[in-house]
Design a protein around this motif. Structure first.
Motif, PDB file in Angstrom:
ATOM      1  N   SER A 128       0.062  45.407  62.165  1.00 57.49           N
ATOM      2  CA  SER A 128       1.317  44.647  62.102  1.00 57.49           C
ATOM      3  C   SER A 128       1.427  43.593  63.207  1.00 57.49           C
ATOM      4  CB  SER A 128       2.503  45.607  62.204  1.00 57.49           C
ATOM      5  OG  SER A 128       2.405  46.348  63.415  1.00 57.49           O
ATOM      6  N   ALA A 129       0.572  43.675  64.240  1.00 55.92           N
ATOM      7  CA  ALA A 129       0.659  42.748  65.372  1.00 55.92           C
ATOM      8  C   ALA A 129      -0.513  41.757  65.421  1.00 55.92           C
ATOM      9  CB  ALA A 129       0.732  43.533  66.680  1.00 55.92           C
ATOM     10  N   GLY A 134       6.602  38.718  74.867  1.00 54.50           N
ATOM     11  CA  GLY A 134       5.253  39.238  74.622  1.00 54.50           C
ATOM     12  C   GLY A 134       4.190  38.215  74.994  1.00 54.50           C
ATOM     13  N   LYS A 160      11.205  36.429  71.253  1.00 51.43           N
ATOM     14  CA  LYS A 160      11.805  35.449  72.179  1.00 51.43           C
ATOM     15  C   LYS A 160      10.815  34.971  73.240  1.00 51.43           C
ATOM     16  CE  LYS A 160      16.384  37.622  71.801  1.00 51.43           C
ATOM     17  NZ  LYS A 160      17.088  36.572  71.060  1.00 51.43           N
ATOM     18  N   GLY A 161       9.533  35.290  73.057  1.00 53.88           N
ATOM     19  CA  GLY A 161       8.524  34.771  73.984  1.00 53.88           C
ATOM     20  C   GLY A 161       8.125  35.730  75.102  1.00 53.88           C
ATOM     21  N   LYS A 220      -2.535  34.271  67.411  1.00 56.41           N
ATOM     22  CA  LYS A 220      -1.919  33.048  67.970  1.00 56.41           C
ATOM     23  C   LYS A 220      -2.332  32.828  69.421  1.00 56.41           C
ATOM     24  CE  LYS A 220       1.985  32.004  65.155  1.00 56.41           C
ATOM     25  NZ  LYS A 220       3.404  32.017  64.895  1.00 56.41           N
ATOM     26  N   ALA A 235       4.381  46.350  74.522  1.00 47.13           N
ATOM     27  CA  ALA A 235       5.661  46.616  73.849  1.00 47.13           C
ATOM     28  C   ALA A 235       6.783  45.794  74.462  1.00 47.13           C
ATOM     29  CB  ALA A 235       6.002  48.103  73.944  1.00 47.13           C
ATOM     30  N   LEU A 249       6.856  52.444  70.917  1.00 49.39           N
ATOM     31  CA  LEU A 249       5.530  52.705  70.336  1.00 49.39           C
ATOM     32  C   LEU A 249       5.356  54.119  69.781  1.00 49.39           C
ATOM     33  CD1 LEU A 249       3.375  50.939  73.102  1.00 49.39           C
ATOM     34  CD2 LEU A 249       3.850  50.079  70.792  1.00 49.39           C
ATOM     35  N   GLN A 286      12.556  41.114  70.906  1.00 51.27           N
ATOM     36  CA  GLN A 286      11.281  40.668  70.338  1.00 51.27           C
ATOM     37  C   GLN A 286      11.456  39.295  69.699  1.00 51.27           C
ATOM     38  OE1 GLN A 286      10.004  43.896  67.767  1.00 51.27           O
ATOM     39  NE2 GLN A 286       9.884  45.321  69.482  1.00 51.27           N
ATOM     40  N   ARG A 306      -2.485  47.025  66.521  1.00 51.43           N
ATOM     41  CA  ARG A 306      -1.845  47.480  65.286  1.00 51.43           C
ATOM     42  C   ARG A 306      -1.954  46.365  64.245  1.00 51.43           C
ATOM     43  NH1 ARG A 306       3.474  51.055  66.908  1.00 51.43           N
ATOM     44  NH2 ARG A 306       2.339  52.417  68.346  1.00 51.43           N
TER      45      ARG A 306
HETATM   46  C1  LIG Z   1       4.129  42.613  69.075  1.00 55.23           C
HETATM   47  C2  LIG Z   1       5.048  42.303  70.256  1.00 55.23           C
HETATM   48  C3  LIG Z   1       4.461  42.863  71.539  1.00 55.23           C
HETATM   49  C4  LIG Z   1       5.147  40.765  70.390  1.00 55.23           C
HETATM   50  O1  LIG Z   1       6.010  40.429  71.459  1.00 55.23           O
HETATM   51  P1  LIG Z   1       7.228  39.404  71.211  1.00 55.23           P
HETATM   52  O2  LIG Z   1       7.923  39.180  72.498  1.00 55.23           O
HETATM   53  O3  LIG Z   1       8.027  39.899  70.072  1.00 55.23           O
HETATM   54  O4  LIG Z   1       6.413  38.101  70.760  1.00 55.23           O
HETATM   55  P2  LIG Z   1       6.684  36.562  71.181  1.00 55.23           P
HETATM   56  O5  LIG Z   1       8.121  36.261  70.970  1.00 55.23           O
HETATM   57  O6  LIG Z   1       6.122  36.292  72.523  1.00 55.23           O
HETATM   58  O7  LIG Z   1       5.829  35.823  70.062  1.00 55.23           O
HETATM   59  C5  LIG Z   1       4.785  34.889  70.323  1.00 55.23           C
HETATM   60  C6  LIG Z   1       4.367  34.313  68.980  1.00 55.23           C
HETATM   61  O8  LIG Z   1       3.808  35.357  68.166  1.00 55.23           O
HETATM   62  C7  LIG Z   1       4.546  35.499  66.957  1.00 55.23           C
HETATM   63  N1  LIG Z   1       4.659  36.919  66.657  1.00 55.23           N
HETATM   64  C8  LIG Z   1       5.331  37.862  67.360  1.00 55.23           C
HETATM   65  N2  LIG Z   1       5.164  39.070  66.796  1.00 55.23           N
HETATM   66  C9  LIG Z   1       4.380  38.880  65.712  1.00 55.23           C
HETATM   67  C10 LIG Z   1       3.842  39.749  64.738  1.00 55.23           C
HETATM   68  N3  LIG Z   1       4.073  41.079  64.771  1.00 55.23           N
HETATM   69  N4  LIG Z   1       3.063  39.220  63.749  1.00 55.23           N
HETATM   70  C11 LIG Z   1       2.801  37.883  63.712  1.00 55.23           C
HETATM   71  N5  LIG Z   1       3.288  37.004  64.639  1.00 55.23           N
HETATM   72  C12 LIG Z   1       4.060  37.502  65.607  1.00 55.23           C
HETATM   73  C13 LIG Z   1       5.908  34.855  67.245  1.00 55.23           C
HETATM   74  O9  LIG Z   1       6.522  34.412  66.054  1.00 55.23           O
HETATM   75  C14 LIG Z   1       5.523  33.736  68.175  1.00 55.23           C
HETATM   76  O10 LIG Z   1       5.024  32.652  67.432  1.00 55.23           O
HETATM   77  P3  LIG Z   1       5.248  31.109  67.907  1.00 55.23           P
HETATM   78  O11 LIG Z   1       4.542  31.014  69.261  1.00 55.23           O
HETATM   79  O12 LIG Z   1       4.588  30.311  66.845  1.00 55.23           O
HETATM   80  O13 LIG Z   1       6.726  30.937  68.022  1.00 55.23           O
HETATM   81  C15 LIG Z   1       6.485  42.857  70.051  1.00 55.23           C
HETATM   82  O14 LIG Z   1       7.052  42.291  68.909  1.00 55.23           O
HETATM   83  C16 LIG Z   1       6.546  44.375  69.943  1.00 55.23           C
HETATM   84  O15 LIG Z   1       6.723  45.056  70.954  1.00 55.23           O
HETATM   85  N6  LIG Z   1       6.418  44.911  68.709  1.00 55.23           N
HETATM   86  C17 LIG Z   1       6.514  46.351  68.499  1.00 55.23           C
HETATM   87  C18 LIG Z   1       5.398  47.139  69.186  1.00 55.23           C
HETATM   88  C19 LIG Z   1       4.029  46.616  68.831  1.00 55.23           C
HETATM   89  O16 LIG Z   1       3.682  46.408  67.680  1.00 55.23           O
HETATM   90  N7  LIG Z   1       3.223  46.414  69.882  1.00 55.23           N
HETATM   91  C20 LIG Z   1       1.853  45.948  69.731  1.00 55.23           C
HETATM   92  C21 LIG Z   1       0.957  47.114  69.645  1.00 55.23           C
HETATM   93  S1  LIG Z   1      -0.741  46.600  69.354  1.00 55.23           S
END
Ligand SMILES: CC(C)(COP(=O)(O)OP(=O)(O)OC[C@H]1O[C@@H](n2cnc3c(N)ncnc32)[C@H](O)[C@@H]1OP(=O)(O)O)[C@@H](O)C(=O)NCCC(=O)NCCS
Length: 142
Positions: A111-112, A85, A82-83, A118, A74, A24, A80, A109
């Motif tokens: 981007s998230a 989050g 793989k479920g 979802k 995070a 982050l 990332q 963010r």
């Molecule tokens: C955002 C974050 C926490 C999501 O965790 P993750 O383990 O990658 O997400 P998951 O695999 O559990 O995804 C769950 C669903 O959300 C979707 N998804 C994950 N990240 C996404 C994103 N940035 N934008 C849109 N959809 C997203 C996945 O495709 C999945 O969809 P599905 O259920 O239809 O298959 C992770 O990608 C991350 O750490 N990103 C960088 C830091 C960040 O941005 N943190 C959030 C700060 S607000």
């Protein structure tokens, strides 16, 4: 995957700070301030582990009697999508519900946004800048 509470000040907490820094803050060229971390002693700290290695984390901060703010979500790069989050979010919601809270809010963010949408969160206001990047306030009744 094991979803667990993390105790403030423990080696697991230090691992959590490292993960959050790497995912982050470092990409934005930012650091944690000591006073910012000190305030976390009152927060609910959560982690997802595999073989005792931290793979993802988040924390909950009380903002109102019935509301917690989800912060510092995070997941490790490479793991990332793989479920992890989603599992952490569902764990955080259960923990918040068990503690008697009715709502979870967050500064998400841009981007998230899709990730949180979802999971049933909705945007409640206009875009704003935080840690130099666009964010939206989001919320869900739990
Ligand atoms: C955002 C974050 C926490 C999501 O965790 P993750 O383990 O990658 O997400 P998951 O695999 O559990 O995804 C769950 C669903 O959300 C979707 N998804 C994950 N990240 C996404 C994103 N940035 N934008 C849109 N959809 C997203 C996945 O495709 C999945 O969809 P599905 O259920 O239809 O298959 C992770 O990608 C991350 O750490 N990103 C960088 C830091 C960040 O941005 N943190 C959030 C700060 S607000």
């Amino acid at each position: 995957m094991a979803l667990k509470f993390i105790d403030y000040g423990t080696p697991q907490y230090k691992e959590m700070i490292e993960l959050r820094k790497m995912i982050l803050r470092d990409p934005l060229g930012l650091k944690f301030i000591e006073t910012e971390l000190e305030r976390e002693k009152d927060d609910i700290l959560l982690g997802s582990f595999d073989d005792d290695v931290l793979e993802g984390c988040c924390l909950l901060t009380e903002t109102k009697k019935d509301t917690v703010r989800l912060r510092q979500m995070a997941v490790l790069d490479g793991l990332q999508g793989k479920g992890i989050g989603k599992a952490l979010m569902l764990f955080a919601e259960n923990v918040a519900r068990d503690a008697g809270y009715k709502n979870i809010s967050m500064h998400a963010r841009a981007s998230a946004i899709g990730f949180y949408e979802k999971l049933g969160y909705h945007i409640t206001g206009n875009e704003f800048l935080e840690v130099t990047i666009p964010h939206y306030e989001m919320e869900k009744e739990i």
